[in-house]
Design a protein around this motif. Sequence first.
Motif, short mmCIF file in Angstrom:
data_model
loop_
_atom_site.label_atom_id
_atom_site.label_comp_id
_atom_site.label_asym_id
_atom_site.label_seq_id
_atom_site.Cartn_x
_atom_site.Cartn_y
_atom_site.Cartn_z
N GLU A 8 0.82 -1.21 0.00
CA GLU A 8 0.00 0.00 0.00
C GLU A 8 0.85 1.26 0.00
O GLU A 8 0.37 2.35 -0.33
N LYS A 9 2.13 1.13 0.37
CA LYS A 9 3.02 2.29 0.39
C LYS A 9 3.75 2.50 -0.94
O LYS A 9 4.47 3.50 -1.12
N VAL A 10 3.56 1.58 -1.88
CA VAL A 10 4.26 1.67 -3.17
C VAL A 10 3.59 2.73 -4.04
O VAL A 10 2.36 2.75 -4.18
N GLN A 11 4.39 3.61 -4.62
CA GLN A 11 3.87 4.61 -5.55
C GLN A 11 3.99 4.09 -6.98
O GLN A 11 5.07 3.72 -7.43
N VAL A 12 2.87 4.06 -7.68
CA VAL A 12 2.84 3.58 -9.05
C VAL A 12 3.35 4.68 -9.98
O VAL A 12 2.89 5.82 -9.92
N ARG A 13 4.32 4.35 -10.82
CA ARG A 13 4.85 5.33 -11.75
C ARG A 13 3.80 5.75 -12.77
O ARG A 13 3.03 4.91 -13.25
N GLN A 14 3.79 7.03 -13.08
CA GLN A 14 2.79 7.57 -14.00
C GLN A 14 3.36 7.92 -15.37
O GLN A 14 2.66 7.88 -16.37
N GLU A 15 4.64 8.28 -15.41
CA GLU A 15 5.26 8.69 -16.67
C GLU A 15 6.59 7.94 -16.84
O GLU A 15 7.30 7.69 -15.87
N PRO A 16 6.94 7.59 -18.08
CA PRO A 16 8.23 6.92 -18.32
C PRO A 16 9.39 7.88 -18.11
O PRO A 16 9.28 9.09 -18.31
N ALA A 17 10.51 7.34 -17.67
CA ALA A 17 11.75 8.12 -17.52
C ALA A 17 12.65 7.83 -18.72
O ALA A 17 12.55 6.77 -19.34
N TRP A 18 13.53 8.78 -19.02
CA TRP A 18 14.36 8.66 -20.22
C TRP A 18 15.84 8.76 -19.87
O TRP A 18 16.23 9.42 -18.90
N VAL A 19 16.66 8.13 -20.70
CA VAL A 19 18.10 8.21 -20.59
C VAL A 19 18.68 8.05 -21.99
O VAL A 19 18.09 7.37 -22.84
N THR A 20 19.80 8.71 -22.28
CA THR A 20 20.40 8.56 -23.61
C THR A 20 21.19 7.25 -23.67
O THR A 20 21.53 6.66 -22.65
N LEU A 21 21.50 6.85 -24.89
CA LEU A 21 22.31 5.65 -25.08
C LEU A 21 23.67 5.82 -24.42
O LEU A 21 24.30 4.86 -24.00
N GLY A 22 24.13 7.08 -24.29
CA GLY A 22 25.39 7.37 -23.64
C GLY A 22 25.28 7.49 -22.13
O GLY A 22 26.27 7.78 -21.46
N LEU A 59 13.72 2.59 -14.33
CA LEU A 59 12.44 3.17 -13.93
C LEU A 59 11.37 2.75 -14.93
O LEU A 59 10.60 3.56 -15.43
N PHE A 60 11.34 1.47 -15.19
CA PHE A 60 10.48 0.91 -16.23
C PHE A 60 9.00 1.14 -15.91
O PHE A 60 8.57 1.05 -14.76
N LEU A 61 8.23 1.43 -16.97
CA LEU A 61 6.78 1.59 -16.85
C LEU A 61 6.14 0.67 -17.88
O LEU A 61 6.44 0.74 -19.07
N SER A 62 5.26 -0.20 -17.42
CA SER A 62 4.70 -1.23 -18.29
C SER A 62 3.69 -0.67 -19.28
O SER A 62 3.13 0.42 -19.10
N GLY A 63 3.46 -1.45 -20.35
CA GLY A 63 2.37 -1.17 -21.27
C GLY A 63 2.51 0.03 -22.16
O GLY A 63 1.51 0.52 -22.71
N GLN A 64 3.72 0.52 -22.36
CA GLN A 64 3.89 1.77 -23.11
C GLN A 64 3.60 1.63 -24.60
O GLN A 64 3.31 2.63 -25.27
N ILE A 65 3.66 0.42 -25.15
CA ILE A 65 3.37 0.28 -26.58
C ILE A 65 1.92 0.66 -26.89
O ILE A 65 1.60 1.03 -28.03
#
Length: 275
Positions: A8-22, A59-65
């Motif tokens: 119940e204390k887990v916060q569900v991520r709402q937006e995907p996070a990004w990082v460059t290939l570098g 910071l993976f967020l499921s179902g983005q496709i």
Amino acid sequence: MESGFNPEKVQVRQEPAWVTLGGETPSLTTHVPSAEEVLNGACGVHFDSGTFPLRDPDLFLSGQIHHHLSNWKDILVGTDDKDILKWLINGVDATDFFRYFKGNFKGRFYDSDIPPNQYFQNSKICKQHVDFISKELCEKIAMGSVKLLGAVGECEPPRIVMPLTVEPSKPRLCHDERFLNLWVKDLPFHLETLKDIPRLVQKDALMVTYDEKSGYDHVKLSQHSFTYFGIQFGGFYMTYTTLPFGWKASPFIYQSIGMCNIIFKKIKCTEYIIY
């Protein structure tokens, strides 16, 4: 309560996070050319692949496709598989894969078109991996691939609660879905392998390999399918919301979607295989 497990204390991520290939934080206001633009030379300048933005796997967020239907409609042009677009729009309906089953399972006889209400205890090995299971389930809730329903006795349980188990060598958390799979029809498909590479590449060709993060978690189930994929742990009921590892239909669905993407890329004169 097992190991202080408190989802119940887990916060569900709402937006995907990004990082460059570098490995840097990308500027999302800067135009990034599409793969098609680079391939067709439309950029006019050399593209630095190190600046290419990717979803941050930490910071993976499921179902983005499912949030890119316009792109998928382009990918699916020329295909006659309407089921894939339906999966992408509505999520995968588990009942579409059901078949009549008559037979025994663990000493009990069944004779029905759909699986009945059933509850199974978790595997005994789970007691040896309580902290690992707690961490895995909290991460799955955060990424949106598992939905918390509530505490046992305080919420309506799923139609089917199947046992958790642990493959200890990795370790890997598994959902034992042998019961549900009795009602799932056979779904044969062909996997490409490394043996297919020699026919695709020429001498001195360059090759890149990549592993999709949490592959099945990219594909959502329909909401009314959640109830067939129940979990009970630490005094809480949960359900899967994405393709579970252990469901008989998951490999077929994942491969079917992936192959449409591969065929689209091959049309663009880029050789790919998925295995």
